[in-house]
Design an enzyme around this catalytic site. Structure first.
Site, PDB file in Angstrom:
ATOM      1  N   SER A  78       0.837  -1.202   0.000  1.00 23.49           N
ATOM      2  CA  SER A  78       0.000   0.000   0.000  1.00 23.49           C
ATOM      3  C   SER A  78       0.875   1.256   0.000  1.00 23.49           C
ATOM      4  O   SER A  78       1.993   1.234   0.532  1.00 23.49           O
ATOM      5  CB  SER A  78      -0.872  -0.034   1.266  1.00 23.49           C
ATOM      6  OG  SER A  78      -2.017   0.756   1.106  1.00 23.49           O
ATOM      7  N   PRO A  79       0.374   2.357  -0.579  1.00 21.72           N
ATOM      8  CA  PRO A  79       1.190   3.577  -0.596  1.00 21.72           C
ATOM      9  C   PRO A  79       1.537   4.050   0.816  1.00 21.72           C
ATOM     10  O   PRO A  79       0.677   4.058   1.689  1.00 21.72           O
ATOM     11  CB  PRO A  79       0.292   4.592  -1.301  1.00 21.72           C
ATOM     12  CG  PRO A  79      -1.083   4.007  -1.294  1.00 21.72           C
ATOM     13  CD  PRO A  79      -0.905   2.526  -1.241  1.00 21.72           C
ATOM     14  N   CYS A  93       3.771   7.213   2.612  1.00 25.97           N
ATOM     15  CA  CYS A  93       4.650   8.378   2.611  1.00 25.97           C
ATOM     16  C   CYS A  93       5.882   8.086   3.453  1.00 25.97           C
ATOM     17  O   CYS A  93       5.762   7.522   4.543  1.00 25.97           O
ATOM     18  CB  CYS A  93       3.933   9.569   3.236  1.00 25.97           C
ATOM     19  SG  CYS A  93       2.770  10.335   2.131  1.00 25.97           S
ATOM     20  N   GLN A 126       1.235   6.724  -7.109  1.00 25.39           N
ATOM     21  CA  GLN A 126       0.032   7.363  -6.559  1.00 25.39           C
ATOM     22  C   GLN A 126       0.213   8.875  -6.672  1.00 25.39           C
ATOM     23  O   GLN A 126       1.151   9.445  -6.116  1.00 25.39           O
ATOM     24  CB  GLN A 126      -0.192   6.971  -5.098  1.00 25.39           C
ATOM     25  CG  GLN A 126      -1.547   7.463  -4.597  1.00 25.39           C
ATOM     26  CD  GLN A 126      -1.746   7.239  -3.109  1.00 25.39           C
ATOM     27  OE1 GLN A 126      -0.904   7.629  -2.305  1.00 25.39           O
ATOM     28  NE2 GLN A 126      -2.872   6.652  -2.731  1.00 25.39           N
ATOM     29  N   TYR A 146      -7.482  14.784   1.215  1.00 26.48           N
ATOM     30  CA  TYR A 146      -6.604  15.633   0.394  1.00 26.48           C
ATOM     31  C   TYR A 146      -7.447  16.393  -0.642  1.00 26.48           C
ATOM     32  O   TYR A 146      -8.678  16.362  -0.587  1.00 26.48           O
ATOM     33  CB  TYR A 146      -5.498  14.774  -0.237  1.00 26.48           C
ATOM     34  CG  TYR A 146      -4.599  14.156   0.822  1.00 26.48           C
ATOM     35  CD1 TYR A 146      -3.893  14.971   1.727  1.00 26.48           C
ATOM     36  CD2 TYR A 146      -4.473  12.780   0.962  1.00 26.48           C
ATOM     37  CE1 TYR A 146      -3.094  14.418   2.722  1.00 26.48           C
ATOM     38  CE2 TYR A 146      -3.675  12.219   1.959  1.00 26.48           C
ATOM     39  CZ  TYR A 146      -2.991  13.053   2.837  1.00 26.48           C
ATOM     40  OH  TYR A 146      -2.217  12.522   3.830  1.00 26.48           O
ATOM     41  N   ARG A 196      -8.015   5.944  -5.533  1.00 22.37           N
ATOM     42  CA  ARG A 196      -8.223   5.615  -4.119  1.00 22.37           C
ATOM     43  C   ARG A 196      -9.293   6.546  -3.567  1.00 22.37           C
ATOM     44  O   ARG A 196      -9.253   7.754  -3.781  1.00 22.37           O
ATOM     45  CB  ARG A 196      -6.921   5.765  -3.323  1.00 22.37           C
ATOM     46  CG  ARG A 196      -7.118   5.441  -1.848  1.00 22.37           C
ATOM     47  CD  ARG A 196      -5.820   5.302  -1.074  1.00 22.37           C
ATOM     48  NE  ARG A 196      -5.549   3.894  -0.810  1.00 22.37           N
ATOM     49  CZ  ARG A 196      -4.808   3.436   0.209  1.00 22.37           C
ATOM     50  NH1 ARG A 196      -4.238   4.275   1.045  1.00 22.37           N
ATOM     51  NH2 ARG A 196      -4.617   2.159   0.394  1.00 22.37           N
ATOM     52  N   ARG A 207       1.357  -1.160   6.904  1.00 16.58           N
ATOM     53  CA  ARG A 207       2.270  -1.334   8.044  1.00 16.58           C
ATOM     54  C   ARG A 207       2.902  -2.721   8.120  1.00 16.58           C
ATOM     55  O   ARG A 207       4.102  -2.811   8.435  1.00 16.58           O
ATOM     56  CB  ARG A 207       1.546  -0.966   9.344  1.00 16.58           C
ATOM     57  CG  ARG A 207       1.273   0.538   9.420  1.00 16.58           C
ATOM     58  CD  ARG A 207       0.231   0.869  10.449  1.00 16.58           C
ATOM     59  NE  ARG A 207      -1.042   0.244  10.148  1.00 16.58           N
ATOM     60  CZ  ARG A 207      -2.084   0.195  10.979  1.00 16.58           C
ATOM     61  NH1 ARG A 207      -1.968   0.730  12.177  1.00 16.58           N
ATOM     62  NH2 ARG A 207      -3.207  -0.373  10.618  1.00 16.58           N
TER      63      ARG A 207
HETATM   64  C1  LIG Z   1       3.682   5.407   7.179  1.00 19.28           C
HETATM   65  C2  LIG Z   1       2.426   5.443   6.379  1.00 19.28           C
HETATM   66  C3  LIG Z   1       2.320   6.295   5.302  1.00 19.28           C
HETATM   67  C4  LIG Z   1       1.166   6.318   4.517  1.00 19.28           C
HETATM   68  N1  LIG Z   1       1.110   7.080   3.386  1.00 19.28           N
HETATM   69  C5  LIG Z   1       0.078   6.965   2.537  1.00 19.28           C
HETATM   70  C6  LIG Z   1       0.089   7.568   1.256  1.00 19.28           C
HETATM   71  O1  LIG Z   1       1.055   8.160   0.863  1.00 19.28           O
HETATM   72  N2  LIG Z   1      -1.011   7.467   0.481  1.00 19.28           N
HETATM   73  C7  LIG Z   1      -2.106   6.769   0.878  1.00 19.28           C
HETATM   74  O2  LIG Z   1      -3.088   6.700   0.145  1.00 19.28           O
HETATM   75  N3  LIG Z   1      -2.124   6.142   2.061  1.00 19.28           N
HETATM   76  C8  LIG Z   1      -1.058   6.214   2.882  1.00 19.28           C
HETATM   77  N4  LIG Z   1      -1.062   5.512   4.056  1.00 19.28           N
HETATM   78  C9  LIG Z   1      -2.204   4.638   4.356  1.00 19.28           C
HETATM   79  C10 LIG Z   1      -1.907   3.205   3.911  1.00 19.28           C
HETATM   80  O3  LIG Z   1      -1.722   3.116   2.518  1.00 19.28           O
HETATM   81  C11 LIG Z   1      -3.017   2.266   4.351  1.00 19.28           C
HETATM   82  O4  LIG Z   1      -4.203   2.607   3.684  1.00 19.28           O
HETATM   83  C12 LIG Z   1      -3.241   2.301   5.843  1.00 19.28           C
HETATM   84  O5  LIG Z   1      -2.027   2.349   6.554  1.00 19.28           O
HETATM   85  C13 LIG Z   1      -4.023   1.074   6.314  1.00 19.28           C
HETATM   86  O6  LIG Z   1      -3.335  -0.099   6.005  1.00 19.28           O
HETATM   87  P1  LIG Z   1      -2.509  -0.958   7.103  1.00 19.28           P
HETATM   88  O7  LIG Z   1      -3.482  -1.258   8.197  1.00 19.28           O
HETATM   89  O8  LIG Z   1      -2.084  -2.181   6.343  1.00 19.28           O
HETATM   90  O9  LIG Z   1      -1.368  -0.142   7.586  1.00 19.28           O
HETATM   91  C14 LIG Z   1       0.082   5.505   4.854  1.00 19.28           C
HETATM   92  C15 LIG Z   1       0.193   4.667   5.966  1.00 19.28           C
HETATM   93  C16 LIG Z   1       1.348   4.610   6.709  1.00 19.28           C
HETATM   94  C17 LIG Z   1       1.431   3.641   7.872  1.00 19.28           C
END
Ligand SMILES: Cc1cc2nc3c(=O)[nH]c(=O)nc-3n(C[C@H](O)[C@H](O)[C@H](O)COP(=O)(O)O)c2cc1C
Ligand SMILES: Cc1cc2nc3c(=O)[nH]c(=O)nc-3n(C[C@H](O)[C@H](O)[C@H](O)COP(=O)(O)OP(=O)(O)OC[C@H]3O[C@@H](n4cnc5c(N)ncnc54)[C@H](O)[C@@H]3O)c2cc1C
Length: 777
Positions: free
Chosen positions: A411-412, A414, A489, A570, A618, A712
């Site tokens: 997943s994306p 940052c 993305q 956003y 998304r 994560r």
């Molecule tokens: C460190 C970090 C950075 C993230 N950056 C983005 C991002 O750039 N774009 C986005 O759409 N979601 C971003 N997310 C959200 C994740 O893509 C994901 O939707 C969210 O963490 C839930 O998934 P998980 O439970 O597997 O962590 C970010 C999440 C984390 C933990």
């Protein structure tokens, strides 16, 4: 100690038994409005695990229950005229009347008095005791008399159901889904004693009205349903017992205790009949109350306070599972297009207790069938898959010309590590290692169309050629060293821009050097955040040109897929959500108006992006706020995007406003993906607290998403996918040549670990309860 128990149902009687047994000096009286034998309904079911709790709490009543129950291991699902049988489960069914008779006898044998025909209309005279156990059921007088203290909440569910019986032979817990001219009907049927089975028949309010059931008497209803289920009933009539059509209320109470009173069972909380847990919860409440009383040494106030805290988690977990389950049954239409086998798997795995892995242990033959069905589907889509069985997460997927090796997505995320928007060695190693780790698709972090569109000074961009070339280096590495595809993305932070790095004060403005913000409406994110300027039509032109330019550079950099970020509050999300868009021009108003600008961007990007390459979006499917975007809005948004040529909806949720109230849990956002995929008929990604390969397999097999993204978990383990391949013994998984010797070892270790785990699980499995007649066999 004097204890008055109001209500002689399972909760009240069991509480009396346990409290008396713990301290025979207690003076306990039960008041019940009915006679000992005139109860409503037919049978109740318990799982093996629940029976184990009863055995520990009160062996004599447990053994009497065992003497009277029907036991079976199979679940049959009928849909489209086919029967899908799943085995290895384990339930017992007992008639409600027999259960009550067992508990009544046990209560009396312990020297307690049950006052039958004692219909209590005023609770005051019964408060004259040290403890009042209010087990007076779903319409609890005690709860309603003291509603200001207990603070109940009622969620009346829309489906109509009726509780009937039948002697039609059943040899499994049976679900029947059947369609007629009026709509879809669900039967939950289980045998409970002798020759009688419970038949709960359920349908949507619309179908119920179309069938004229709103005006039907009990006899009319039975006639209609007997005709509808003629084949299944095999000539047997449906039996009634005060059988009225009803709606199910899910009840939550903020407090279960007030002064010397405690609510138990249905009076305190309900759990939908589709997970058969109402009586279990009621009796386990009694066990917990008795435990609290013992721990508190009989100090009622301390015991009730502890009970209210300690019991909540278990009850809420069951209620959550029941809510998920009832939602599935309210939306069978959503799954009706599926092959019966997939429909059955979706139904079995609906409340997360049954998963791909644990079903494989219980019923390997069924999981084999599900795998074969999915393999056949990808073969029909033109893929060559050598083996007939493969864990669903390793099935390929095609989106336009892009072919993914498997269903796992990084997943994306940052990284907040760029300088001047440039991806650098950090990004190369971060994305490169996750690509080597075996995921089918790797996302870049949200990469911005302009310098002012960044979330933070550490965010990446694609607004100049140097950035394009830096991205190109990463894309080339991924393509050369892995089988992963890589998606950019693309976004603009809107009012959530110009903020600090995540590990500083996230979403808060920079200490200095802030840049101006734009958004759908001039609303700051936090009250003390910078107020953005509302986007003008001239801004829109500039923004679209920037999106288009970045899109062209993304293609030149070699990205396989592009995703337009319309989630998480956003810029484009700020147009979609009613919480952040209060415009009165053509870009505000209803969901169609709020989608107008995001769709203009989408169209321009689609036109600039090569026809053979897929384009994803998304979205946040909900704002987790009462006045925010709803699941229904997100279905409309997805439908509009599909009509405009979107290939894939990446279904995230929330982050629109800081005071959101998400309902966290395992796979908590997956239901939104399930709904969009199956109502809109578009490919989706599920994301959010998905942490295991088992969950990925379950989601794909149940048709809740085409792809599954993990964020994560990939930070702790870039090699999530290759590790899962070793775990399942999936040899075709791609490993880069320099790592091949690791593959052999990983597969060997996983095989050994699997054998050890299987042995442990077998040992830990609750023993099948010994029914006397079974024991005699
Ligand atoms: C460190 C970090 C950075 C993230 N950056 C983005 C991002 O750039 N774009 C986005 O759409 N979601 C971003 N997310 C959200 C994740 O893509 C994901 O939707 C969210 O963490 C839930 O998934 P998980 O439970 O597997 O962590 C970010 C999440 C984390 C933990
Ligand atoms: C269609 C349907 C199917 C179900 N299937 C299952 C199942 O398979 N498995 C399962 O575990 N659960 C099932 N349940 C749930 C189950 O019936 C209840 O959750 C369970 O009975 C709760 O026990 P209780 O003791 O809290 O309440 P109840 O069983 O409702 O008992 C409350 C008692 O209090 C008495 N009472 C109420 N008010 C007064 C008063 N003012 N004065 C004196 N007495 C009073 C009532 O007469 C009653 O006997 C089902 C429920 C429904 C509706």
């Amino acid at each position: 100690m004097k204890i008055n128990v109001i209500g002689g149902g399972p909760a009240g009687l069991y509480a009396a038994i346990l409290l008396k047994q713990a301290d025979p000096s207690r003076d306990i009286t039960v008041y019940e409005r009915n006679g000992p034998n005139d109860t409503f309904g037919f049978g109740v079911v318990f799982s093996d695990e629940t029976l184990g709790n009863f055995q520990d709490a009160d062996a004599p009543s447990y053994f009497e229950i065992l003497d009277n129950f029907a036991y079976w291991e199979e679940i049959d699902t009928y849909a489209h005229g086919e029967r899908i049988r799943s085995t290895g489960h384990g339930f017992c069914g007992i008639s409600r009347k027999t259960l009550l008779n067992v508990l009544q006898r046990r209560t009396e044998s312990l020297g307690m008095k049950i006052h039958y025909q004692a219909d209590i209309t005023d609770i005051a005279p019964y408060r004259d005791a040290d403890l009042v156990v209010a087990a007076d059921g779903i319409n609890s007088l005690v709860r309603e008399t003291y509603s200001q203290a207990f603070r109940p909440h009622f969620d009346w569910r829309p489906n109509q159901f009726i509780w009937l019986g039948s002697a039609a032979p059943l040899d499994a817990f049976t679900f029947i889904f059947k369609e007629n001219d009026h709509g879809l009907w669900n039967v939950h049927a289980y045998w409970f004693e002798g020759d009688v089975a419970t038949w709960i028949i359920e349908t949507t309010d619309d179908t119920w009205r179309r069938a004229g059931m709103d005006k039907a008497t009990e006899a009319d209803s039975v006639r209609y349903l007997e005709a509808l289920f003629k084949d299944e009933l095999q000539g047997h009539p449906l039996l009634t017992n005060k059988s009225l059509w009803r709606n199910f209320p899910t009840i939550h109470c903020e407090s279960w205790c007030h002064e010397n009173m405690v609510l138990l069972g249905d009076a305190a909380h309900t759990a939908h009949f589709s997970i058969g847990s109402g009586t279990k919860l009621a009796m386990e409440d009694s066990i917990a109350l008795n435990h609290a009383m013992t721990e508190a040494g009989g100090d009622v106030a301390a015991a009730l306070a502890a009970y209210d805290v300690d019991r909540r988690e278990d009850v809420e977990k069951t209620q959550h599972a029941a809510d998920v389950s009832l939602t599935w049954f309210e939306h069978v239409r959503r799954y009706w297009h599926m092959p019966p086998l997939q429909l059955a798997f979706s139904m079995l795995s609906r409340s997360k207790q049954i998963t791909y892995d644990n079903l494989r242990l219980r019923d390997p033959a069924l999981v084999d069938q599900v795998e074969r069905m999915l393999v056949d589907q990808v073969r029909e889509a033109g893929f060559t898959v050598a083996e007939n069985n493969r864990p669903p997460m390793f099935l390929p997927l095609r989106l336009r010309d892009m072919v993914l090796d498997n269903r796992v997505v990084v997943s994306p995320m940052c990284q907040y590590s760029a300088v001047d928007g440039m991806p650098d060695d950090w990004h190369l190693v971060h994305l490169g290692s996750r690509a080597i780790g075996g995921a089918g698709l790797v996302y870049t972090e949200m990469t911005n169309i302009s310098e002012d569109g960044r979330i933070s000074p550490g965010c990446t961009g694609l607004y100049n050629e140097a950035q394009r070339d830096a991205w190109g280096r990463i894309v080339d590495f991924v393509h050369a060293q892995s089988r992963a595809k890589i998606c950019l993305q693309l976004g603009h932070a809107g009012r959530k821009g110009s903020t600090q790095l995540a590990w500083e004060e996230m979403d808060r403005p920079l200490a200095d050097g802030n840049w101006p913000l734009i958004a759908a409406s001039p609303l700051p994110y936090f009250p003390d955040s910078q107020t953005p300027r509302a986007v003008t039509e001239a801004d829109m032109e500039t923004l679209i040109a920037q999106y288009v330019q970045s899109t062209k550079w993304a293609d030149e950099a070699g990205f396989d897929m592009l995703e337009v970020h319309m989630a998480h509050g956003y810029l484009l999300a700020s147009f979609i959500s009613p919480m952040t868009n209060n415009r009165d021009d053509a870009f505000g108003g209803d969901i169609e108006g709020r989608m107008r600008f995001p769709l203009m961007v989408f169209d321009a990007v689609r036109a600039a992006w090569p026809a053979g390459k897929p384009l994803a979006v998304r979205i946040s499917a909900t704002d987790w706020m009462e006045d925010g975007l709803t699941g229904a809005d997100s279905v409309t948004a997805a439908r509009l995007l599909k009509d405009h040529g979107c290939d894939l909806i990446d279904v995230s949720a929330g982050q629109t406003v800081p005071d959101q109230e998400p309902l966290y849990g395992r796979m908590f956002q997956t239901p939104f993906s399930d709904r969009i995929r199956n109502e809109v008929d578009i490919a989706t990604i599920a994301v959010g607290n998905i942490t295991t390969a088992d969950q990925v397999n379950t989601i794909v097999a149940a048709g809740r998403a085409d792809l599954v993204a993990l964020a994560r978990p990939h930070l702790a383990d870039p090699y999530f996918t290759v590790r899962a391949a070793a775990h399942y013994g999936y040899a075709p998984q791609f490993w880069p040549n320099p790592y091949l010797s690791g593959q052999d070892q990983a597969m060997l270790l996983a095989e050994r670990e699997g054998a050890d785990m299987a042995e442990l699980r077998q040992l830990a499995r609750p023993a099948k309860p010994q029914h006397q007649s079974l024991a005699a066999d």
